[in-house]
Design an enzyme around this catalytic site. Sequence first.
Site, PDB file in Angstrom:
ATOM      1  CB  THR A 216      38.361  -1.283 -44.679  1.00  0.00           C
ATOM      2  OG1 THR A 216      38.341  -2.686 -44.877  1.00  0.00           O
ATOM      3  CG2 THR A 216      38.450  -0.572 -46.024  1.00  0.00           C
ATOM      4  NE  ARG A 244      35.715 -11.156 -49.026  1.00  0.00           N
ATOM      5  CZ  ARG A 244      35.777  -9.970 -48.409  1.00  0.00           C
ATOM      6  NH1 ARG A 244      36.949  -9.431 -48.152  1.00  0.00           N
ATOM      7  NH2 ARG A 244      34.675  -9.345 -48.064  1.00  0.00           N
ATOM      8  N   GLY A 246      36.910  -8.449 -51.729  1.00  0.00           N
ATOM      9  CA  GLY A 246      35.736  -7.736 -51.236  1.00  0.00           C
ATOM     10  C   GLY A 246      35.408  -6.510 -52.053  1.00  0.00           C
ATOM     11  CG  ASP A 247      33.464  -3.198 -50.055  1.00  0.00           C
ATOM     12  OD1 ASP A 247      34.002  -3.953 -49.223  1.00  0.00           O
ATOM     13  OD2 ASP A 247      33.231  -1.999 -49.822  1.00  0.00           O
ATOM     14  CB  THR A 267      34.720   0.571 -43.972  1.00  0.00           C
ATOM     15  OG1 THR A 267      35.207  -0.436 -43.071  1.00  0.00           O
ATOM     16  CG2 THR A 267      33.873   1.564 -43.178  1.00  0.00           C
ATOM     17  N   GLY A 268      33.121  -2.317 -44.481  1.00  0.00           N
ATOM     18  CA  GLY A 268      32.134  -3.224 -43.916  1.00  0.00           C
ATOM     19  C   GLY A 268      32.175  -4.584 -44.579  1.00  0.00           C
ATOM     20  N   GLY A 270      31.979  -6.739 -47.280  1.00  0.00           N
ATOM     21  CA  GLY A 270      32.126  -6.385 -48.684  1.00  0.00           C
ATOM     22  C   GLY A 270      31.147  -7.024 -49.637  1.00  0.00           C
TER      23      GLY A 270
END
Length: 352
Positions: A216, A244, A246-247, A267-268, A270
Amino acid sequence: MRTLSIFLIGLIVCVSCKQKETNEAPQQQSTQKQQEFAIIIHGGAGTILKENMTDSLEQAYKAALTEAIQTGYKILENGGTSLEAVQRTINVMENSPLFNSAKGAVFNHDGVNELDASIMDGKTLNAGAIAGVTNVKNPINLAYEVMTNSEHVLLSGKGAEMFAKEHNIELVDPSYFFTQNRYDALQRTLAREKQDSTATKTAFYDPFIKDEKFGTVGCVALDKAGNLAAGTSTGGMNNKRYNRIGDSPIIGSGTYANNNTCGVSSTGWGEYFIRGQVAYDISAQVEYAGKPLKEATLNVIQEKLTNLGGTGGIVALDHYGNPSMEFNTEGMYRAYMNDQGELTLGIYKNNE
């Protein structure tokens, strides 16, 4: 005599008040050095170990990070806005197959690249985001269009793609996003699923995912007018299902900016960043607890996120232009430039 006593008591009270004001004044004065402008970026966090990285690949990542951050830096140096710097910097990384964003995006379970992005203006707290698009060349540009030319914050799927077409955002055939290494990664994951009938099928709980890089990309910039902006763009998780999200497109989780506090890009993993509202939590600690940015990011990433079971990191700038690059993984692709043109590059945990 009584009049003299009252006068002396009043004089003592006044002197005491003056002394208190004098003693308290230095605490109200900031010792922070104000950067004229600054920029910070990330290209993803995860299990990034030097022993798994060839010299040529390491140099390729460093060159890509340098090209990206210098693009934004030049815009800021020439008096451009933080919003423009964030967009153009992220565009460079979106156009690179090295990062999990746009051109280098991972595939979902059905072999499709689904793209998410968000951007936020620290001056107005306006924001725009898109999720699940499959034909937008540069998702961050569409997020900016949503922010500036719609009454909405977050658009998704076909609706977001329709909005992109109506607003002349560059569209491409989905085959543009195909890269062999991302496709091969999906095939390896699918093969493991077939071999292990007990494996959890949800994308966010694949035990192998944490052994794969998720690049990301994100950027935070401070311009000469004192305005912060932050943006994030991603292809999400390899083998994700059920559309799906994510964040990265969630304001407060993957992206947040406020001129009074800081700008953050995450980043990671989410799901955990959403549960913890990581980006906003950092800003809130700066605003309400009066914490320096470094202290706030340390608490959120190394304590709160880690205790939840989440992995990943952030890059952030406070309103002075001071940076933080905090992560709880083995590495995070990252870079920072201050107003003196000094470049800091990092990939591994002990490489600040």
